[in-house]
Write an enzyme that holds these catalytic residues in place. Structure first.
Site, PDB file in Angstrom:
ATOM      1  N   ASP A 329      34.222  29.369  88.858  1.00  0.00           N
ATOM      2  CA  ASP A 329      32.782  29.182  88.740  1.00  0.00           C
ATOM      3  C   ASP A 329      32.393  28.777  87.320  1.00  0.00           C
ATOM      4  OD1 ASP A 329      30.025  29.617  89.851  1.00  0.00           O
ATOM      5  OD2 ASP A 329      29.966  31.103  88.242  1.00  0.00           O
ATOM      6  N   GLU A 382      34.292  24.240  89.662  1.00  0.00           N
ATOM      7  CA  GLU A 382      32.887  23.894  89.819  1.00  0.00           C
ATOM      8  C   GLU A 382      32.439  23.350  88.457  1.00  0.00           C
ATOM      9  OE1 GLU A 382      28.387  25.514  90.270  1.00  0.00           O
ATOM     10  OE2 GLU A 382      29.939  26.623  89.232  1.00  0.00           O
TER      11      GLU A 382
END
Length: 655
Positions: A329, A382
């Site tokens: 993330d 991401e």
């Protein structure tokens, strides 16, 4: 755990009452910790049930180099900081103590006294289990789970994810499905295991991606503010319950990806923040250590012990929990020192630039370690910027990720589909631009949870037009997405055309499937997945320009695009034609890679999906009439707001 060295490490200090038991942490453990190369730190630090000198108990250890004193406290000593003082293992900064009689299930914390004299009871950074919030203690956990997925893990070692199908179902476990008899209660990992595995298998997804399952007391963070990095979220059950879920998914042939957050952590004083009274896991300078967007603290990726912590954590989820990959993330926030910061609010690197060189080195090392230690698993970034080489090997200067989320595709494609068809011709480039850079990285196409929250509306509600057109547009979006180069990711609820925005506080609206239009979208996603998986042209060479060729890229006035997907040598191609206007088009000539019969293997306008059943009666015959740069062509029927797929007919199977 590394065996004891046979003598206390140099500089060991014995507090009163500890006896002369040899430390359960060896010198090699301490050396690797300090070098940033301890890949099994969780086997050394934390709490481990062991037998020492014939006595069963728990060995506790924690890294707190600036602490004046540390003791272990728990339900076994009335949480008394004076009862079990720990000994310092010299300059390593590690404190250790074996406590006889303490076993599996005991609640505990570390009472850390800072140099200023303040005492704070912290949860164990390497705890394997945590109390259910709002309680915050760690729990001694002795692993006992017996896996039944040996065949899966062995096959994974020789897999090549880049040349295999990957269609990912993104799931938040607390809100996927709840018991209708107790809608406010969340189902456990084990309770979800059979139902989720069966559903995903039926729907044809190859993987499930779980929003973070690491302990996160604040449910509104969706798991992205982790307080115990090695402990599964206790609100959904025990570590064995999570292992049961992973095992069950593997038994159904479904891979498991976990969202992982090595960028930042929350400020809760009982967790990692200022753990020993100093900035230990975070940067001391708030211009580097404080995240302006999320109010969290940024990991110090340049500190060796923090590297050991994070690298071993990544391997823990892959090796001990048998996850098949990690989706990392907030990578963009790690790469740039000025991320979300104004001038004067950030510190340039040693070359005067904005790149966080320590974080870059960490990400490269992470990917080297993951791919070397757990072959066949994947790492997915991401990453929302144009940082070059995110999914290229580290020896070529890349970050080494297996895949990168294609945020540009997501933004442009949703922007295009949200426009009224009459206006789309002025924005045709939003649909086609992704193919300019589609092969610069190994991409995943994400329609993720971030696109259906915070006022962005559900995917269905983003679509323009009346009710029929909204559903038709959504089906066309999926038909286009599944044919586009790149692996696929769809957040839960997208497959049933969820009408409301997602909320972590309630179940998906499964009752919508009683409506034929919603059921039709679900049927389409199921067929897209199964057709995708049996069509190698859609995934064999996903990241190579040889796997794609335009047939019609410029018909903006009619909102029509057509392209072919190609696999390895000898793999039959697939032709995708999209008519993104509400007007059906008959006798529309389209080029084909070869003459002969082409079967219509998917039509998003089929009646079974809720469409108007405009199509090609099962297929077309391409003549040796060149068109669109192809050697053959056929007149096809293009349904309104529809996408059709064609593949060469197999002799003897088409009429």
């Amino acid at each position: 755990m590394s065996p004891p060295s046979g003598r206390p490490p140099e500089g060991t200090e014995e507090p009163p009452g500890t006896g002369r038991i040899t430390p359960t942490i060896g010198e090699l453990d301490l050396h690797l910790l300090g070098e940033g190369r301890h890949l099994r730190l969780h086997d050394a630090l934390g709490a481990h049930v062991v037998t020492v000198d014939g006595e069963r108990g728990t060995s506790f250890s924690v890294w707190a180099p600036e602490a004046a004193a540390v003791s272990v406290v728990g339900d076994f000593d009335g949480w008394d900081p004076e009862a079990h003082p720990m000994r310092s293992l010299g300059p390593s900064g590690v404190w250790e103590l074996f406590v006889p009689g303490v076993g599996d299930g005991a609640a505990y914390k570390f009472a850390v006294r800072s140099q200023a004299g303040e005492v704070i009871q912290h949860a164990d950074p390497l705890a394997r289990r945590a109390e259910v919030p709002p309680a915050t203690a760690s729990i001694v956990h002795h692993p006992t789970y017996e896996w039944s997925d040996d065949g899966w893990v062995e096959r994974r070692r020789s897999s090549h994810p880049w040349t295999e199908p990957m269609s990912i179902y993104e799931v938040h476990l607390g809100s996927w499905r709840r018991d209708p008899d107790r809608p406010d209660a969340q189902l456990s990992y084990a309770e979800l295991a059979d139902e989720l595995a069966a559903y995903v298998t039926d729907m044809g997804f190859t993987h499930v991606e779980l929003l973070p399952v690491m302990q996160h007391p604040f449910s509104g963070s969706w798991g992205y503010q982790v307080t115990s990095f090695f402990a599964p979220a206790s609100v959904w059950g025990t570590p064995e319950d999570l292992q049961t879920l992973v095992d069950r998914l593997h038994a159904h042939g479904v891979g498991v990806l976990l969202d992982w957050v090595p960028a930042h952590f929350p400020r809760d004083e009982w967790a990692l923040a200022r753990f020993d009274g100093s900035a230990l896991y975070e940067h001391a300078d708030p211009r580097r250590g404080s995240h302006p967007d999320w109010g969290t603290l940024v990991f110090n990726h340049g500190r060796h012990e923090v590297l050991s912590f994070l690298l071993s954590n990544a391997l823990f989820w892959l090796q001990d929990v048998h996850a098949d990959g990690l989706r990392v993330d907030a990578v963009a926030s790690m790469l740039y020192l000025d991320y979300s910061r104004q001038p004067g609010e950030w510190v340039p690197n040693e070359h005067g630039g904005r790149e966080d060189l320590e974080a870059v080195a960490f990400l490269q090392e992470l990917n080297r370690v993951v791919h070397a230690e757990v072959p066949g698993t994947v790492s997915v970034a991401e990453e929302s910027t144009a940082w070059p080489g995110v999914s290229r090997p580290t020896d070529q200067g890349g970050l080494g990720f297996g895949f990168k989320w294609n945020m540009g595709w997501m933004h442009d494609t949703l922007g295009y589909f949200s426009r009224e068809p009459a206006h789309r011709k002025y924005h045709h480039g939003e649909l086609t631009f992704s193919l300019v850079y589609a092969f610069t990285e190994s991409f995943v196409l994400p329609l993720s949870h971030d696109e259906v929250v915070h006022g962005k509306r559900s995917l269905l509600e983003k679509m323009p037009g009346d009710r029929w057109q909204r559903f038709a547009n959504l089906r066309a979006l999926y038909g286009y997405m599944w044919a586009h180069p790149g692996k696929k990711l769809l957040f839960m609820g997208g497959e049933i055309a969820q009408e409301r925005e997602w909320s972590e506080q309630r179940s998906l609206d499964w009752h919508l499937l009683e409506d034929a239009a919603h059921g039709g979208v679900q049927s389409l996603v199921r067929d897209l997945n199964h057709t995708y998986r049996r069509t190698p042209a859609l995934w064999e060479v996903d990241s190579d320009p040889d796997g794609f060729s335009w047939i019609e890229a410029d018909d903006a006035d009619r909102n029509v695009v057509a392209f072919a997907r190609h696999g390895a040598d000898g793999t039959p191609p697939l032709v995708c034609v999209a008519n993104l206007s509400p007007v059906p088009r008959h006798d529309h000539r389209i080029g084909f890679p070869s003459a002969g019969r082409w079967d219509e293997v998917l039509n998003t306008d089929a009646g079974v999906y809720g469409g108007s059943n405009v199509g090609n009666l099962g297929g077309v015959v391409a003549e040796a009439v060149p068109s669109h740069g192809q050697p053959a062509s056929a007149e096809v029927v293009l349904p309104p707001l529809g996408v059709v797929w064609f593949t060469p007919a197999v002799p003897g199977t088409s009429g």
